[in-house]
Design a protein around this motif. Structure first.
Motif, PDB file in Angstrom:
ATOM      1  N   MET A   1      15.517 178.321 -28.445  1.00 54.95           N
ATOM      2  CA  MET A   1      16.756 179.119 -28.134  1.00 54.95           C
ATOM      3  C   MET A   1      15.244 180.671 -27.515  1.00 54.95           C
ATOM      4  SD  MET A   1      19.087 180.114 -30.965  1.00 54.95           S
ATOM      5  CE  MET A   1      19.711 181.929 -30.318  1.00 54.95           C
ATOM      6  N   GLY A   2      13.719 180.033 -27.490  1.00 57.30           N
ATOM      7  CA  GLY A   2      12.881 180.819 -26.451  1.00 57.30           C
ATOM      8  C   GLY A   2      11.858 181.660 -27.400  1.00 57.30           C
ATOM      9  N   ALA A   3      12.132 182.000 -29.106  1.00 61.59           N
ATOM     10  CA  ALA A   3      11.323 182.752 -29.609  1.00 61.59           C
ATOM     11  C   ALA A   3       9.587 181.499 -29.643  1.00 61.59           C
ATOM     12  CB  ALA A   3      11.340 182.564 -30.981  1.00 61.59           C
ATOM     13  N   THR A   4       8.342 182.653 -29.850  1.00 68.00           N
ATOM     14  CA  THR A   4       6.906 181.680 -29.956  1.00 68.00           C
ATOM     15  C   THR A   4       7.308 181.916 -31.683  1.00 68.00           C
ATOM     16  OG1 THR A   4       6.572 183.103 -27.991  1.00 68.00           O
ATOM     17  CG2 THR A   4       4.764 182.803 -29.994  1.00 68.00           C
TER      18      THR A   4
ATOM     19  N   CYS B   1      26.636 171.705 -33.667  1.00 66.29           N
ATOM     20  CA  CYS B   1      26.839 173.053 -33.639  1.00 66.29           C
ATOM     21  C   CYS B   1      25.561 174.117 -33.578  1.00 66.29           C
ATOM     22  CB  CYS B   1      27.170 173.310 -35.028  1.00 66.29           C
ATOM     23  SG  CYS B   1      27.523 175.190 -35.357  1.00 66.29           S
ATOM     24  N   THR B   2      23.827 173.823 -33.427  1.00 64.29           N
ATOM     25  CA  THR B   2      23.311 174.476 -33.331  1.00 64.29           C
ATOM     26  C   THR B   2      22.985 174.016 -32.047  1.00 64.29           C
ATOM     27  OG1 THR B   2      22.309 173.817 -35.582  1.00 64.29           O
ATOM     28  CG2 THR B   2      20.441 174.206 -33.958  1.00 64.29           C
ATOM     29  N   LEU B   3      23.047 172.911 -31.224  1.00 66.55           N
ATOM     30  CA  LEU B   3      23.079 172.068 -30.179  1.00 66.55           C
ATOM     31  C   LEU B   3      23.585 172.893 -28.843  1.00 66.55           C
ATOM     32  CD1 LEU B   3      21.202 170.787 -27.655  1.00 66.55           C
ATOM     33  CD2 LEU B   3      23.644 169.254 -27.713  1.00 66.55           C
ATOM     34  N   VAL B   4      25.359 173.723 -29.790  1.00 70.08           N
ATOM     35  CA  VAL B   4      26.084 174.153 -28.398  1.00 70.08           C
ATOM     36  C   VAL B   4      25.307 175.411 -28.448  1.00 70.08           C
ATOM     37  CG1 VAL B   4      29.075 175.066 -28.491  1.00 70.08           C
ATOM     38  CG2 VAL B   4      28.125 173.020 -29.282  1.00 70.08           C
ATOM     39  N   THR B   5      25.316 176.245 -29.851  1.00 71.64           N
ATOM     40  CA  THR B   5      24.754 177.469 -29.757  1.00 71.64           C
ATOM     41  C   THR B   5      23.265 178.077 -29.075  1.00 71.64           C
ATOM     42  OG1 THR B   5      25.039 177.748 -32.378  1.00 71.64           O
ATOM     43  CG2 THR B   5      23.410 179.131 -31.455  1.00 71.64           C
TER      44      THR B   5
ATOM     45  N   LEU C   1      28.316 184.183 -31.970  1.00 76.04           N
ATOM     46  CA  LEU C   1      28.632 182.507 -32.220  1.00 76.04           C
ATOM     47  C   LEU C   1      27.464 181.858 -33.466  1.00 76.04           C
ATOM     48  CD1 LEU C   1      29.351 179.905 -31.271  1.00 76.04           C
ATOM     49  CD2 LEU C   1      27.708 179.945 -29.482  1.00 76.04           C
ATOM     50  N   LEU C   2      26.366 182.827 -33.056  1.00 78.01           N
ATOM     51  CA  LEU C   2      25.332 182.356 -33.951  1.00 78.01           C
ATOM     52  C   LEU C   2      25.814 182.851 -35.605  1.00 78.01           C
ATOM     53  CD1 LEU C   2      22.168 181.501 -34.000  1.00 78.01           C
ATOM     54  CD2 LEU C   2      21.118 184.224 -33.899  1.00 78.01           C
ATOM     55  N   ALA C   3      26.094 183.446 -35.819  1.00 79.92           N
ATOM     56  CA  ALA C   3      26.674 184.177 -37.394  1.00 79.92           C
ATOM     57  C   ALA C   3      27.106 182.671 -38.444  1.00 79.92           C
ATOM     58  CB  ALA C   3      27.253 185.644 -37.591  1.00 79.92           C
ATOM     59  N   THR C   4      28.430 182.756 -37.041  1.00 83.56           N
ATOM     60  CA  THR C   4      28.662 181.377 -38.088  1.00 83.56           C
ATOM     61  C   THR C   4      28.291 180.123 -37.603  1.00 83.56           C
ATOM     62  OG1 THR C   4      30.843 181.993 -36.720  1.00 83.56           O
ATOM     63  CG2 THR C   4      31.121 179.859 -36.837  1.00 83.56           C
TER      64      THR C   4
ATOM     65  N   LEU D   1      25.269 175.867 -40.605  1.00 86.55           N
ATOM     66  CA  LEU D   1      24.562 174.255 -40.712  1.00 86.55           C
ATOM     67  C   LEU D   1      22.652 174.976 -40.960  1.00 86.55           C
ATOM     68  CD1 LEU D   1      23.891 171.789 -39.959  1.00 86.55           C
ATOM     69  CD2 LEU D   1      23.536 172.401 -37.570  1.00 86.55           C
ATOM     70  N   LEU D   2      22.675 176.637 -40.056  1.00 91.08           N
ATOM     71  CA  LEU D   2      20.744 176.735 -39.993  1.00 91.08           C
ATOM     72  C   LEU D   2      20.538 177.558 -41.204  1.00 91.08           C
ATOM     73  CD1 LEU D   2      21.467 179.386 -36.587  1.00 91.08           C
ATOM     74  CD2 LEU D   2      20.768 176.851 -36.711  1.00 91.08           C
ATOM     75  N   GLN D   3      21.673 178.038 -42.252  1.00 93.82           N
ATOM     76  CA  GLN D   3      21.321 178.376 -43.322  1.00 93.82           C
ATOM     77  C   GLN D   3      20.603 177.007 -44.720  1.00 93.82           C
ATOM     78  OE1 GLN D   3      23.902 179.871 -46.203  1.00 93.82           O
ATOM     79  NE2 GLN D   3      25.687 178.533 -45.621  1.00 93.82           N
TER      80      GLN D   3
END
Length: 167
Positions: free
Chosen positions: A62-65, A1-5, A37-40, A45-47
């Motif tokens: 996802m590009g954040a520093t 799920c995370t990889l898909v996001t 999609l990110l909310a789902t 998973l992410l929580q």
């Protein structure tokens, strides 16, 4: 799920840059879909990853520093490339970091920076373009408005947030 996001974010939206996007654009529609999609993914998973090094890895993908020894417990948005969390930052439970602002029919993206060893407490929100200085603190439930700068070592509180302590 995370990889898909992560893959959908990069394939559909690419890297975010500061600037404006019209509501009438394809990019705006893609942003909305990626946000959904990110909310789902967050619910599924992410929580469960919040507060661990794994959420930092996902944000970097996802590009954040994201610096070293960072603790992130807050909510995420697809424009994470515009987020900078320097070394030693602590983002409290259900804190919000936002890289977008809706302004006069446009989606406006700005960088949101949290400098080293700053703390953003539970439920606090940093709107698009906010900067939290080194060793600064944003109290629980505070709302730092778009473009506001919390100075080095300062404490801000309230809605909207205002300086309550200056070193």
């Amino acid at each position: 799920c995370t990889l898909v996001t992560v893959c959908v974010k990069w394939a559909g939206l690419g890297r975010f840059q500061p600037g404006q996007t019209s509501f009438a654009s394809v990019r705006f529609e893609l942003w909305q879909q990626c946000r959904a999609l990110l909310a789902t993914a967050d619910l599924v998973l992410l929580q469960r990853l919040r507060g661990s090094e794994w959420i930092c890895i996902v944000l970097r993908a996802m590009g954040a520093t994201v610096g070293a020894n960072v603790s992130l417990w807050g909510h995420l948005f697809p424009e994470s490339d515009l987020f900078v969390f320097e070394d030693g930052v602590a983002m409290g439970y259900k804190s919000l970091t936002q890289g977008h602002l809706i302004n006069q029919g446009c989606l406006e993206h700005r960088r949101t920076n949290v400098r080293s060893h700053a703390t953003v407490h539970a439920g606090a929100s940093l709107l698009s373009g906010a900067v939290v200085g080194r060793d600064a603190s944003v109290d629980a439930g505070a709302l730092v408005l778009s473009g506001e700068i919390v100075g080095e070592g300062e404490t801000w509180a309230g809605v909207p947030a205002a300086r309550t302590y200056q070193p």
